[in-house]
Write a protein that holds these residues in place. Sequence first.
Motif, mmCIF file in Angstrom:
data_model
loop_
_atom_site.group_PDB
_atom_site.id
_atom_site.type_symbol
_atom_site.label_atom_id
_atom_site.label_comp_id
_atom_site.label_asym_id
_atom_site.label_seq_id
_atom_site.Cartn_x
_atom_site.Cartn_y
_atom_site.Cartn_z
ATOM 1 N N ALA A 1 23.148 2.041 -25.323
ATOM 2 C CA ALA A 1 24.108 2.291 -24.243
ATOM 3 C C ALA A 1 24.720 0.999 -23.710
ATOM 4 O O ALA A 1 25.816 1.005 -23.130
ATOM 5 N N ASP A 2 24.016 -0.138 -23.875
ATOM 6 C CA ASP A 2 24.517 -1.394 -23.321
ATOM 7 C C ASP A 2 25.510 -2.105 -24.235
ATOM 8 O O ASP A 2 25.967 -3.210 -23.923
ATOM 9 N N VAL A 3 25.874 -1.500 -25.371
ATOM 10 C CA VAL A 3 26.809 -2.124 -26.312
ATOM 11 C C VAL A 3 28.228 -1.694 -25.959
ATOM 12 O O VAL A 3 28.576 -0.515 -26.036
ATOM 13 N N ASP A 4 29.046 -2.650 -25.507
ATOM 14 C CA ASP A 4 30.454 -2.398 -25.192
ATOM 15 C C ASP A 4 31.308 -3.093 -26.250
ATOM 16 O O ASP A 4 31.543 -4.308 -26.182
ATOM 17 N N LEU A 5 31.757 -2.337 -27.223
ATOM 18 C CA LEU A 5 32.505 -2.924 -28.338
ATOM 19 C C LEU A 5 33.805 -3.558 -27.870
ATOM 20 O O LEU A 5 34.255 -4.568 -28.433
ATOM 21 N N CYS B 1 34.681 -8.612 -38.835
ATOM 22 C CA CYS B 1 34.233 -7.614 -37.856
ATOM 23 C C CYS B 1 33.220 -6.662 -38.478
ATOM 24 O O CYS B 1 32.199 -6.328 -37.848
ATOM 25 N N ALA B 2 33.491 -6.214 -39.701
ATOM 26 C CA ALA B 2 32.535 -5.339 -40.381
ATOM 27 C C ALA B 2 31.228 -6.076 -40.645
ATOM 28 O O ALA B 2 30.135 -5.500 -40.512
ATOM 29 N N ALA B 3 31.311 -7.366 -41.000
ATOM 30 C CA ALA B 3 30.101 -8.151 -41.235
ATOM 31 C C ALA B 3 29.295 -8.320 -39.954
ATOM 32 O O ALA B 3 28.052 -8.363 -39.982
ATOM 33 N N LEU B 4 29.983 -8.395 -38.806
ATOM 34 C CA LEU B 4 29.287 -8.534 -37.529
ATOM 35 C C LEU B 4 28.435 -7.304 -37.248
ATOM 36 O O LEU B 4 27.272 -7.417 -36.821
ATOM 37 N N VAL B 5 28.995 -6.128 -37.473
ATOM 38 C CA VAL B 5 28.225 -4.897 -37.255
ATOM 39 C C VAL B 5 27.028 -4.847 -38.189
ATOM 40 O O VAL B 5 25.914 -4.494 -37.798
ATOM 41 N N ARG B 6 27.246 -5.222 -39.440
ATOM 42 C CA ARG B 6 26.153 -5.198 -40.406
ATOM 43 C C ARG B 6 25.062 -6.192 -40.027
ATOM 44 O O ARG B 6 23.869 -5.889 -40.111
ATOM 45 N N MET C 1 16.634 -4.831 -37.372
ATOM 46 C CA MET C 1 15.560 -4.636 -38.355
ATOM 47 C C MET C 1 14.583 -5.809 -38.338
ATOM 48 O O MET C 1 13.383 -5.621 -38.528
ATOM 49 N N ARG C 2 15.113 -7.025 -38.112
ATOM 50 C CA ARG C 2 14.212 -8.179 -38.063
ATOM 51 C C ARG C 2 13.246 -8.066 -36.897
ATOM 52 O O ARG C 2 12.088 -8.484 -36.982
ATOM 53 N N GLU C 3 13.710 -7.498 -35.776
ATOM 54 C CA GLU C 3 12.828 -7.319 -34.626
ATOM 55 C C GLU C 3 11.774 -6.256 -34.897
ATOM 56 O O GLU C 3 10.612 -6.411 -34.530
ATOM 57 N N SER C 4 12.196 -5.177 -35.563
ATOM 58 C CA SER C 4 11.248 -4.100 -35.860
ATOM 59 C C SER C 4 11.828 -3.230 -36.961
ATOM 60 O O SER C 4 12.965 -2.764 -36.867
ATOM 61 N N THR D 1 21.102 -2.954 -30.190
ATOM 62 C CA THR D 1 21.362 -3.290 -28.782
ATOM 63 C C THR D 1 22.415 -4.389 -28.674
ATOM 64 O O THR D 1 22.799 -5.021 -29.672
ATOM 65 N N ALA D 2 22.851 -4.634 -27.436
ATOM 66 C CA ALA D 2 23.815 -5.710 -27.188
ATOM 67 C C ALA D 2 23.220 -7.064 -27.546
ATOM 68 O O ALA D 2 23.920 -7.969 -28.009
ATOM 69 N N THR D 3 21.907 -7.229 -27.337
ATOM 70 C CA THR D 3 21.251 -8.473 -27.733
ATOM 71 C C THR D 3 21.368 -8.700 -29.237
ATOM 72 O O THR D 3 21.598 -9.834 -29.694
ATOM 73 N N ASN D 4 21.214 -7.639 -29.999
ATOM 74 C CA ASN D 4 21.366 -7.764 -31.450
ATOM 75 C C ASN D 4 22.785 -8.187 -31.828
ATOM 76 O O ASN D 4 22.978 -9.010 -32.735
ATOM 77 N N VAL D 5 23.771 -7.662 -31.115
ATOM 78 C CA VAL D 5 25.160 -8.032 -31.408
ATOM 79 C C VAL D 5 25.392 -9.498 -31.063
ATOM 80 O O VAL D 5 26.054 -10.231 -31.822
ATOM 81 N N ARG D 6 24.857 -9.970 -29.959
ATOM 82 C CA ARG D 6 25.034 -11.378 -29.584
ATOM 83 C C ARG D 6 24.327 -12.285 -30.591
ATOM 84 O O ARG D 6 24.824 -13.367 -30.914
ATOM 85 N N THR D 7 23.169 -11.842 -31.056
ATOM 86 C CA THR D 7 22.477 -12.631 -32.084
ATOM 87 C C THR D 7 23.326 -12.706 -33.354
ATOM 88 O O THR D 7 23.416 -13.757 -34.007
#
Length: 752
Positions: A678-682, A697-702, A709-712, A719-725
């Motif tokens: 829910a915290d992901v604002d594209l 942009c497609a590579a960013l989503v991937r 997956m690396r986290e778990s 999550t938004a944290t994953n997108v920033r990473t």
Amino acid sequence: MSSSLTLTASLRSAALDGRRGIVRLHPEVLEALGLRPGAPVLLTGRRTSAGVALAAEAGASRALLYADDLTLGNLGIRDGAEVSVASAPVTAARTVTVAGEAQTVAVVSPEMLRLALLGKVVTAGDNVSLLPQDVAPPTATRGRLVAAGGAPPAEVTKRSLSNSLGMGWVSLLLTVTDATPADPGAGRDAVVPVVVTMDTVVRWDGGPATHSSATPAPVHQAAVDAEEETAVGVADLAGLRAQAQELTELLDLGFHHGEILARLGTDASLGVLVTGPAGSGKSTLVHAVAHEVSARVVTVWAPEVAALANDPAAARLTDAVARAQRPAVLLVSDVEALAPKGSPGPLSTVLTRVVRTALDAGIAVVCTSSRPEDVDPALRGPDLLAHEIAVPLPDAAGRRELLAVLTRDVRLAEDVRLDDVVDRTPGFVAADLLALVREAGVRAAVRHRNADTDADPAIAAADFATALDVVRPTTMTESGVDIARVSLDDVGDMADVKQVLTESVLWPLTYPDTFDRLGIDPPRGVLLYGPPGCGKTFLVKAIAGEGRANVFSVKGAELLSKWVGDSERAVRELFRRARDAAPSLVFLDEIDALAPVRGQATDGGTTDRVVASLLTELDGVESLRNVVVVGATNRPDLVDPALLRPGRLERLVYVPPPDSAARKAILTSAARRVPLAADVDLASFADDLDGFSSADCAALVREAALSAMRESLTATEVTATNVRTALARVRPSLDPDQVAWLAAYADKHQPT
């Protein structure tokens, strides 16, 4: 039978041995058994089978017999089991009977089946594949396997099987139900391994059979040949009635009204070349017309005759003419195998003499070819094959009529709309549609069996849909054609670009009749240009998916060759296949490498000749109906200007880098199947992606999904944290200078 050795079976075979009936033994084991490489061996496990023995590679074990899964299956054993190995006499097979699935029997002729089995050592009860045994023919029978100084036409056989069965032919298995040796005394043994030669009569179990090449066929063989083709009336030749009428008038005049020609002081040439895509109904057309004019048909399959030595091949051709008693039609299928262009051999000369002899005797000679450009021009002279009839690829109306004929006796469910099937079968010929109906019937039968119901089975729309996943057009076999599975809805933003492509590409492919009604020619081609990674290729796939068109995707440099004439030939072949598969889209990626500005190359003029070939194909004398060409490049200034004038690649479409709104649409499209938290604002992320291309942009989503997956590995959302990473890993790839130059080029060349 000589002494035998007991070895351990090892499931391992060389790449060229697989499913071809070949086993490998240590050279010392071969010597101990008195065998030479290529000799037949008798193998005994739980059951007895046979194979062709070759020497194993250096370092092989003396205690092992190396074999593939098919051989072990025929022996009834597993890897590591014991198997008895003994030498076996080389006994040619008089007859071999093979059982297979109904759809295989329907499309594979006995002659093609014999070529696939040629050189294989078999016993009754064996399973065999259709992969030609072109590695090691049994030494004592090579003279009856191949032409003098030649080899079995394995490539021709593979191509024919691929055309008839699709790519699945390599995995098909058949069962040898009977194998009778030519030597009657050999029948006293319990199990007799026999080798299939060109003298072997090969028949389908309960179906048609070949005749021996060594023994002339009986006088009544002409009637048998005429009956081998399923009787089809001229009225059922959907889409071929004009060709049928032309051939009927010619044969009827020559056979039954010669006195009119005599009074006029002339005669009619009964030599005809029928051309068209493989599986389009050329032979069916000839049989139907012959039946209409009360003529018998003597059939000669050219690839089979070409596999014989010169003397037996000449005898086969001469015998065919002798069996044709007027009125009769001598039908030579795939004639390019006997009379190839550029390298005519002795058999080409024999064929020319046979055709002339038949015509002089008042016998009609009809040759068929799916590659007329490969036929010896001498055979197409005015005194031989004076007439040429082209069988076209069926259009939508033709496919609709063909499907109506093919499903006339088929039980269809109420939800089946043949028009929907027609829309999904561009490029399909009659044989493809027959295979589609047959495959849909198989799917319906399996569904009905699994449902365990007493209701009458019927083919449903879903059965056709699943059948279309495996049945591909014959015209795709050698061309790399594919049907796109994306649509314009999958393309984020680019509204203006999509509108231009819809008008320039989709409308000509989807509504050609509207252009005819308005009296104008549709656009012939489009040039897409823009920075790398901004969606040019994806746009082409989407527009082809919208138009239900076949796509020929070619990298520009792939058509270039160092050999003189090869590049031009590759261009001609590309467009010929595109016309055969129409409606089709030819996508020339990196077109600047294929068609640079002429006069500046240092390759001896190769690229200049390729550009000339492209210009000729785009607006030459030969029609390019229902074919649209799309080029793509990052450097439009390097493309020869002659390609960019009206009538060629007349529409220049700039595919710009995505702005903020476009980046949001691209991210949304790329993340359509990604569970976002829910915290992901594209939209907010899209504002921070200056310099990002569509691919970035497609590579960013991937990358964001990979971060989750690396986290778990049990992660359920991104999550938004994953997108920033992911933003820290994926960098923009657009070059500002290149983008500015392309924008300036677009301002100069775009219409106002």
